[in-house]
Design a protein around this motif. Structure first.
Motif, PDB file in Angstrom:
ATOM      1  N   LYS A 364      29.340  37.128  39.128  1.00 40.20           N
ATOM      2  CA  LYS A 364      30.124  37.332  40.346  1.00 40.20           C
ATOM      3  C   LYS A 364      31.451  36.572  40.290  1.00 40.20           C
ATOM      4  O   LYS A 364      32.484  37.079  40.732  1.00 40.20           O
ATOM      5  N   GLY A 367      33.786  38.496  38.131  1.00 39.14           N
ATOM      6  CA  GLY A 367      34.263  39.675  38.832  1.00 39.14           C
ATOM      7  C   GLY A 367      35.353  39.343  39.838  1.00 39.14           C
ATOM      8  O   GLY A 367      36.346  40.066  39.946  1.00 39.14           O
ATOM      9  N   GLU A 371      39.448  40.509  39.776  1.00 37.98           N
ATOM     10  CA  GLU A 371      40.095  41.175  40.897  1.00 37.98           C
ATOM     11  C   GLU A 371      41.383  40.479  41.261  1.00 37.98           C
ATOM     12  O   GLU A 371      42.363  41.103  41.703  1.00 37.98           O
TER      13      GLU A 371
END
Length: 372
Positions: A364, A367, A371
């Protein structure tokens, strides 16, 4: 023997055991072991069968200790059994010598010796009997006296004890079934040797007869519903007492007359007739029958029938159904192994779970960084 929780704080464990005793005693009621033996016969029979130990008293004691939990009672009995010495192996038991209490056939209306309904719930209405909530010992004693008096009037002192022939022997005499194939291979003792695959038929039968009743029944039912190729007709169900003999340990050469009678055990035995397609001498398909066999301690006919189905399934491992896979069947019907493995999930898994959490968190984080 399965998994056992062995780690934890000593004081916490002792407090947990005390709480267990408190829960058992808080209602101030005491149930006698002999009461369990007398009134919970089916439960006692199942515990003996699944633990491979024939002792109604010890099974009833385990039921009391386990507060009625089948899995826990079987675990206790198996643990106790592992402490007992193996003193003798009994002589081969022929079920024709059974003192029959119940004997029926679903294949024939008229069988040699006749059908004997015996004691069974098959013909009872499954309605709650509220009178049992207020029954008294005096009423029960009076009912027993009346029943015994009626029995004595119906049975003549000259009546002989009869040993009933097997239904399949009747068919063999007509040439509809082949004879026995003699197998002198010593049976595998799965309590002394680890179960390995492919398993011998003796190992399969031992595992099935001590398998969890619900699991054996469920897999037998699955085969009937279409997850297998076996849909038998019950040739014979018989329930009764089998005499047990042992040979003299220091006499290598002896006859049956030299054996010692050590007692009798109650068993349920089933022989199922299974239709199969075979090739004749002209290589043409024709109908034939094979036999599925089931036997277990006490009176547990449903399990014995299901066992006979699975016995025949496992004789044909080439079929692509889970009920024909001996590893699938035999490793998943054992009460102690299955319960233990499921129960071990309650043990601490802190390290492995935290490791998985760390992996998820890392994914996570990556990720979120991508972004940005």
């Amino acid at each position: 023997m399965g998994y056992v929780a062995v780690k934890g704080g000593t004081k916490a464990i002792e407090a947990s055991i005390e709480r267990l005793t408190y829960d058992r005693l808080q209602e101030s009621e005491v149930i006698e072991v002999k009461t369990i033996m007398a009134t919970m016969r089916a439960l006692v029979d199942q515990v003996m069968s699944e633990s491979s130990l024939y002792s109604p008293f010890l099974a009833a004691l385990a039921i009391k200790q386990a507060e009625g939990s089948m899995e826990e009672a079987v675990f206790i009995m198996r643990a106790h059994r592992s402490t007992l010495p193996r003193l003798h192996y009994s002589n081969i038991v022929e079920s024709e010598s059974m003192l029959v209490e119940r004997r029926i056939s679903a294949s024939f209306k008229d069988i040699p010796g006749g059908q004997i309904l015996g004691s069974t719930t098959d013909y009872t209405h499954r309605l709650l009997d509220f009178s049992l909530a207020s029954e008294t010992k005096l009423e029960n004693d009076q009912w027993m006296k009346n029943y015994v008096d009626k029995l004595e009037q119906a049975v003549s002192p000259q009546d002989e004890v009869l040993f009933f022939p097997k239904v399949v022997d009747y068919l063999r005499q007509e040439g509809l079934f082949g004879g026995h194939e003699l197998d002198d291979t010593p049976p595998t003792d799965i309590t002394k040797e680890n179960l390995s695959f492919p398993a011998s038929r003796s190992a399969r039968l031992q595992t099935l007869t001590r398998g969890q009743t619900g699991a054996v029944t469920a897999l037998g039912y699955a085969s009937l519903r279409g997850y297998g190729q076996v849909h038998p007709t019950v040739g014979e169900v018989r329930v009764g007492m089998l005499p047990i003999y042992v040979g003299h340990p220091n006499e290598p050469e002896q006859t049956e007359e030299d054996s010692y009678y050590i007692g009798e055990i109650k068993v349920s035995e089933v022989e199922s007739f299974v239709p199969v397609s075979v090739k004749n001498e002209q290589n043409e398909a024709e109908l034939d029958f094979e036999i599925g066999y089931g036997v277990c301690y006490g009176q547990n006919e449903t399990k014995a029938i299901a066992m006979s189905i699975l016995d025949q399934c496992l004789e044909h491992p080439e079929a692509s159904f889970p009920t024909h896979d001996e590893e699938f069947v035999l490793l998943h019907i054992d009460s102690v192994e299955a319960t233990g493995f499921i129960s071990h999930l309650k043990l601490p898994h802190y390290v492995t779970f935290q490791s998985k959490l760390d992996s998820v968190r890392e994914v996570k984080r990556k990720g979120e960084s991508d972004e940005e």
